[in-house]
Design a protein around this motif. Structure first.
Motif, PDB file in Angstrom:
ATOM      1  N   THR A   1       0.875  -1.227   0.126  1.00  0.00           N
ATOM      2  CA  THR A   1      -0.122  -0.070   0.040  1.00  0.00           C
ATOM      3  C   THR A   1       0.868   1.091   0.055  1.00  0.00           C
ATOM      4  N   ASP A   2       0.344   2.495  -0.371  1.00  0.00           N
ATOM      5  CA  ASP A   2       1.064   3.619  -0.446  1.00  0.00           C
ATOM      6  C   ASP A   2       0.168   4.499   0.361  1.00  0.00           C
ATOM      7  N   ALA A   3       0.988   4.951   1.262  1.00  0.00           N
ATOM      8  CA  ALA A   3       0.295   5.899   2.470  1.00  0.00           C
ATOM      9  C   ALA A   3       0.093   7.238   1.926  1.00  0.00           C
ATOM     10  N   SER A   4       0.821   7.616   0.699  1.00  0.00           N
ATOM     11  CA  SER A   4       0.684   9.101   0.183  1.00  0.00           C
ATOM     12  C   SER A   4      -0.501   9.031  -0.368  1.00  0.00           C
ATOM     13  N   GLU A   5      -0.933  10.348  -0.415  1.00  0.00           N
ATOM     14  CA  GLU A   5      -2.286  10.620  -1.315  1.00  0.00           C
ATOM     15  C   GLU A   5      -1.973  11.812  -2.399  1.00  0.00           C
ATOM     16  N   PRO A   6      -2.552  11.803  -3.462  1.00  0.00           N
ATOM     17  CA  PRO A   6      -2.447  13.012  -4.270  1.00  0.00           C
ATOM     18  C   PRO A   6      -2.836  14.052  -3.831  1.00  0.00           C
ATOM     19  N   ALA A   7      -2.389  15.306  -4.211  1.00  0.00           N
ATOM     20  CA  ALA A   7      -2.978  16.486  -3.624  1.00  0.00           C
ATOM     21  C   ALA A   7      -4.466  16.758  -4.241  1.00  0.00           C
ATOM     22  N   ALA A   8      -5.174  17.552  -3.530  1.00  0.00           N
ATOM     23  CA  ALA A   8      -6.631  17.595  -3.869  1.00  0.00           C
ATOM     24  C   ALA A   8      -6.899  19.308  -4.236  1.00  0.00           C
ATOM     25  N   SER A   9      -7.721  19.377  -4.914  1.00  0.00           N
ATOM     26  CA  SER A   9      -7.912  20.593  -5.490  1.00  0.00           C
ATOM     27  C   SER A   9      -9.122  21.405  -4.484  1.00  0.00           C
ATOM     28  N   PRO A  10      -9.137  22.643  -4.203  1.00  0.00           N
ATOM     29  CA  PRO A  10      -9.885  23.394  -3.275  1.00  0.00           C
ATOM     30  C   PRO A  10     -11.388  22.986  -3.266  1.00  0.00           C
ATOM     31  N   ARG A  11     -11.860  22.804  -4.459  1.00  0.00           N
ATOM     32  CA  ARG A  11     -13.308  22.188  -4.506  1.00  0.00           C
ATOM     33  C   ARG A  11     -13.560  21.206  -5.297  1.00  0.00           C
ATOM     34  N   ALA A  12     -14.630  20.257  -5.212  1.00  0.00           N
ATOM     35  CA  ALA A  12     -14.775  19.154  -5.947  1.00  0.00           C
ATOM     36  C   ALA A  12     -14.780  19.263  -7.431  1.00  0.00           C
ATOM     37  N   GLY A  13     -14.067  18.756  -8.318  1.00  0.00           N
ATOM     38  CA  GLY A  13     -13.879  18.971  -9.623  1.00  0.00           C
ATOM     39  C   GLY A  13     -13.477  20.088 -10.139  1.00  0.00           C
ATOM     40  N   GLU A  14     -12.744  20.849  -9.389  1.00  0.00           N
ATOM     41  CA  GLU A  14     -12.425  22.086 -10.020  1.00  0.00           C
ATOM     42  C   GLU A  14     -10.957  22.194  -9.723  1.00  0.00           C
ATOM     43  N   GLY A  15     -10.244  22.480 -11.195  1.00  0.00           N
ATOM     44  CA  GLY A  15      -9.004  22.347 -11.198  1.00  0.00           C
ATOM     45  C   GLY A  15      -8.400  20.940 -11.271  1.00  0.00           C
ATOM     46  N   ARG A  16      -9.164  19.894 -11.700  1.00  0.00           N
ATOM     47  CA  ARG A  16      -8.541  18.544 -11.605  1.00  0.00           C
ATOM     48  C   ARG A  16      -8.096  18.188 -13.080  1.00  0.00           C
ATOM     49  N   LYS A  17      -6.971  17.631 -13.148  1.00  0.00           N
ATOM     50  CA  LYS A  17      -6.221  17.358 -14.111  1.00  0.00           C
ATOM     51  C   LYS A  17      -6.850  15.969 -14.435  1.00  0.00           C
ATOM     52  N   ARG A  18      -7.207  15.733 -15.626  1.00  0.00           N
ATOM     53  CA  ARG A  18      -7.481  14.400 -16.295  1.00  0.00           C
ATOM     54  C   ARG A  18      -6.693  13.893 -17.122  1.00  0.00           C
ATOM     55  N   THR A  19      -6.476  12.566 -16.897  1.00  0.00           N
ATOM     56  CA  THR A  19      -5.553  12.015 -18.066  1.00  0.00           C
ATOM     57  C   THR A  19      -6.149  11.157 -19.301  1.00  0.00           C
ATOM     58  N   GLY A  20      -7.582  11.187 -19.245  1.00  0.00           N
ATOM     59  CA  GLY A  20      -8.412  10.497 -20.206  1.00  0.00           C
ATOM     60  C   GLY A  20      -8.747   9.257 -19.514  1.00  0.00           C
ATOM     61  N   LEU A  21     -10.231   8.831 -20.214  1.00  0.00           N
ATOM     62  CA  LEU A  21     -10.556   7.633 -19.601  1.00  0.00           C
ATOM     63  C   LEU A  21      -9.928   6.302 -19.905  1.00  0.00           C
ATOM     64  N   LEU A  22      -9.489   6.213 -20.885  1.00  0.00           N
ATOM     65  CA  LEU A  22      -8.475   4.964 -21.352  1.00  0.00           C
ATOM     66  C   LEU A  22      -7.252   4.896 -20.701  1.00  0.00           C
ATOM     67  N   ALA A  23      -6.514   6.149 -20.423  1.00  0.00           N
ATOM     68  CA  ALA A  23      -5.421   6.258 -19.820  1.00  0.00           C
ATOM     69  C   ALA A  23      -5.666   5.468 -18.239  1.00  0.00           C
ATOM     70  N   GLU A  24      -6.349   6.051 -17.758  1.00  0.00           N
ATOM     71  CA  GLU A  24      -6.861   5.962 -16.324  1.00  0.00           C
ATOM     72  C   GLU A  24      -7.327   4.486 -16.086  1.00  0.00           C
ATOM     73  N   PHE A  25      -7.996   3.883 -16.945  1.00  0.00           N
ATOM     74  CA  PHE A  25      -8.605   2.521 -16.851  1.00  0.00           C
ATOM     75  C   PHE A  25      -7.319   1.439 -17.005  1.00  0.00           C
ATOM     76  N   ARG A  26      -6.339   1.881 -18.076  1.00  0.00           N
ATOM     77  CA  ARG A  26      -5.249   1.199 -18.436  1.00  0.00           C
ATOM     78  C   ARG A  26      -3.987   1.020 -17.198  1.00  0.00           C
ATOM     79  N   ALA A  27      -4.337   2.074 -16.419  1.00  0.00           N
ATOM     80  CA  ALA A  27      -3.548   2.176 -15.096  1.00  0.00           C
ATOM     81  C   ALA A  27      -3.906   1.050 -14.121  1.00  0.00           C
ATOM     82  N   GLY A  28      -5.295   1.276 -13.944  1.00  0.00           N
ATOM     83  CA  GLY A  28      -5.955   0.431 -13.052  1.00  0.00           C
ATOM     84  C   GLY A  28      -5.634  -1.163 -13.457  1.00  0.00           C
ATOM     85  N   LEU A  29      -5.769  -1.395 -14.681  1.00  0.00           N
ATOM     86  CA  LEU A  29      -5.384  -2.876 -15.135  1.00  0.00           C
ATOM     87  C   LEU A  29      -3.925  -3.316 -14.829  1.00  0.00           C
TER      88      LEU A  29
END
Length: 470
Positions: free
Chosen positions: A224-252
């Motif tokens: 497990t990794d105890a570190s957590e990525p930085a969060a934006s001030p508000r939900a969904g605001e300023g959030r960097k998205r890498t694309g659906l396929l890239a995110e899903f591939r990372a999980g696989l």
């Protein structure tokens, strides 16, 4: 001082009430469709088991094809809007099906009736793939503290089991006394109650972490990794998205490089191959081998629910006493053995008793698998790991449902064998084989999940247990 009828908090209580009513409606809806297809639409037809398996396949297809991407979208979208939107969709679909059900059965060809049912089940379950992760996220934000979150998990499991005590016994009387349309209308009304409950809840806005990139680092099994990525001030605001396929591939990538996760998936797949057969054929076993009436079939769901509540109440103590891994493999061995014994019964009373007993270790092992899956997953990959785990286990159940329906409906023509004084029919032979598969999963779990290998402690909210239905 909290009100007597408040569970954890007023907001959580309202959310729980809406979902409890909706879950009961779903239990009535599912049981009603299985009974109507088996005893009305396909009455006396050799393809009746295939028709029933189609209902299960339609529901499972939603998890298989929609589930893997629904988690990513549910993380991106507003949680309240997601839940409200899915309830509107589900309520509308059931209301339309209710309107069509007012027609006489002979007004439409059987193929059209089946198509309407399968499409409705597919849409309902597809919407549910978005609702479930959104609701879990809301509860995680709404309920804080380890003790209260544990209470919330226990309440959710007990509520689901209670729904299968209340729902199936209601389904048969509604179907055979007032008609299909009233059972469907009850489910449509349950979605309205859930919608109103969600609207009444104050859902806090919380920061949303950035998604992991496709080049996620390779990790050791169970690390497990105890570190957590930085969060934006508000939900969904300023959030960097890498694309659906890239995110899903990372999980696989993360899943495939964890031997512990692969082992958990393998034993869950083997176990679900056995459970899928019971889900498809139990209505035929109850009305045929146990000589029960169609109206009595609902009581087997009730027995399953009672056993599930007993298992849920004792699961935490059992895991604390012997550990999650032992609870898992021992639960599989006991569950498979009881399923085999169940397949040899010819009496309603003993069948009900065995179904109740069977549900106790089944619920315990489901509870034990949840922390094992959680402990082997980092926080950033948890949603995507679940999006891989559940669809694949569901696929195995779907394959078992399709195969068992085909075998019972003609794949074993004129099958009948007497072995050691016991007569085996296609239905009870397939259920007996399912029990053997579940035992095999227990043997594999004993080897793949050694008691001496310590799993890391969980770092975030628990994931829902793997569920198998009768």
């Amino acid at each position: 001082m909290r009100a007597r009828l408040t569970l954890i908090s007023p907001s959580y209580t309202r959310l729980w009430f809406g979902q409890a009513v909706s879950t009961v409606g779903d239990a009535v809806f599912s049981t009603t469709l299985v009974l109507w297809v088996a005893t009305v639409l396909a009455e006396g037809e050799p393809w009746a088991p295939q028709a029933v398996s189609g209902v299960l396949l339609a529901g499972g297809a939603a998890m298989l094809f929609v589930g893997p991407i629904a988690g990513v979208f549910a993380d991106r979208w507003d949680k309240r809007a997601t839940m409200l939107g899915t309830e509107v969709i589900r309520g509308t679909v059931v209301a339309l099906l209710t309107a069509v059900s007012l027609l006489p059965v002979h007004a439409l060809p059987v193929a059209v009736w089946l198509a309407l049912i399968y499409v409705s089940v597919l849409v309902l379950n597809s919407a549910g793939q978005f609702f479930t992760p959104a609701r879990f996220s809301v509860i995680a934000d709404m309920v804080t503290g380890e003790a209260d979150r544990a209470r919330a998990a226990g309440i959710a499991q007990a509520t689901a089991q209670t729904a299968w005590i209340i729902g199936p016994p209601l389904a048969a009387p509604l179907l055979f006394t007032v008609g299909l349309e009233w059972a469907l209308l009850l489910n449509a009304a349950s979605y309205l109650v859930s919608y109103i409950a969600i609207r009444s809840v104050d859902i806090p806005a919380v920061p949303v972490p950035e998604p992991a990139a496709a080049s996620a680092p390779e990790m050791q099994p169970g690390a497990t990794d105890a570190s957590e990525p930085a969060a934006s001030p508000r939900a969904g605001e300023g959030r960097k998205r890498t694309g659906l396929l890239a995110e899903f591939r990372a999980g696989l990538h993360f899943f495939a490089h964890s031997r512990f996760l692969v082992a958990l998936l393998a034993l869950a797949v083997i176990g679900q191959l056995g459970m899928g057969a019971l889900s498809t054929l139990n209505v035929f076993f109850v009305t045929g081998n146990l000589n029960a009436s169609a109206e009595q079939f609902g009581y087997f769901g009730m027995a399953m629910g009672l056993g599930g509540i007993a298992g849920a109440l004792g699961a935490g103590r059992m895991v604390k006493l012997i550990g999650a891994r032992r609870t898992t493999w021992m639960g599989l061995l006991i569950t498979g053995t009881l399923l085999f014994v169940y397949s040899r019964q010819d009496n309603v009373v003993t069948g009900l008793a065995l179904m109740l007993t069977f549900a106790i270790p089944l619920t315990m092992l489901n509870t034990a698998m949840s922390p094992l899956l959680l402990a082997a997953t980092t926080r950033e990959f948890r949603g995507r790991v679940v999006a891989v785990f559940y669809p694949l286990t569901r696929l195995s159940s779907l394959l078992a449902a399709a195969l068992s329906g085909w075998l019972a409906g003609g794949g074993l023509p004129d099958f009948g064998r007497r072995v050691a004084g016991l007569y085996f029919t296609p239905v009870d032979t397939i259920i007996a084989g399912a029990g053997v598969l579940v035992v095999a999963a227990g043997v594999y779990a004993r080897i793949a999940l050694p008691d001496t290998e310590a799993a890391p402690a969980p770092t975030a909210d628990p994931v829902p247990a793997v569920k198998a239905t009768p």
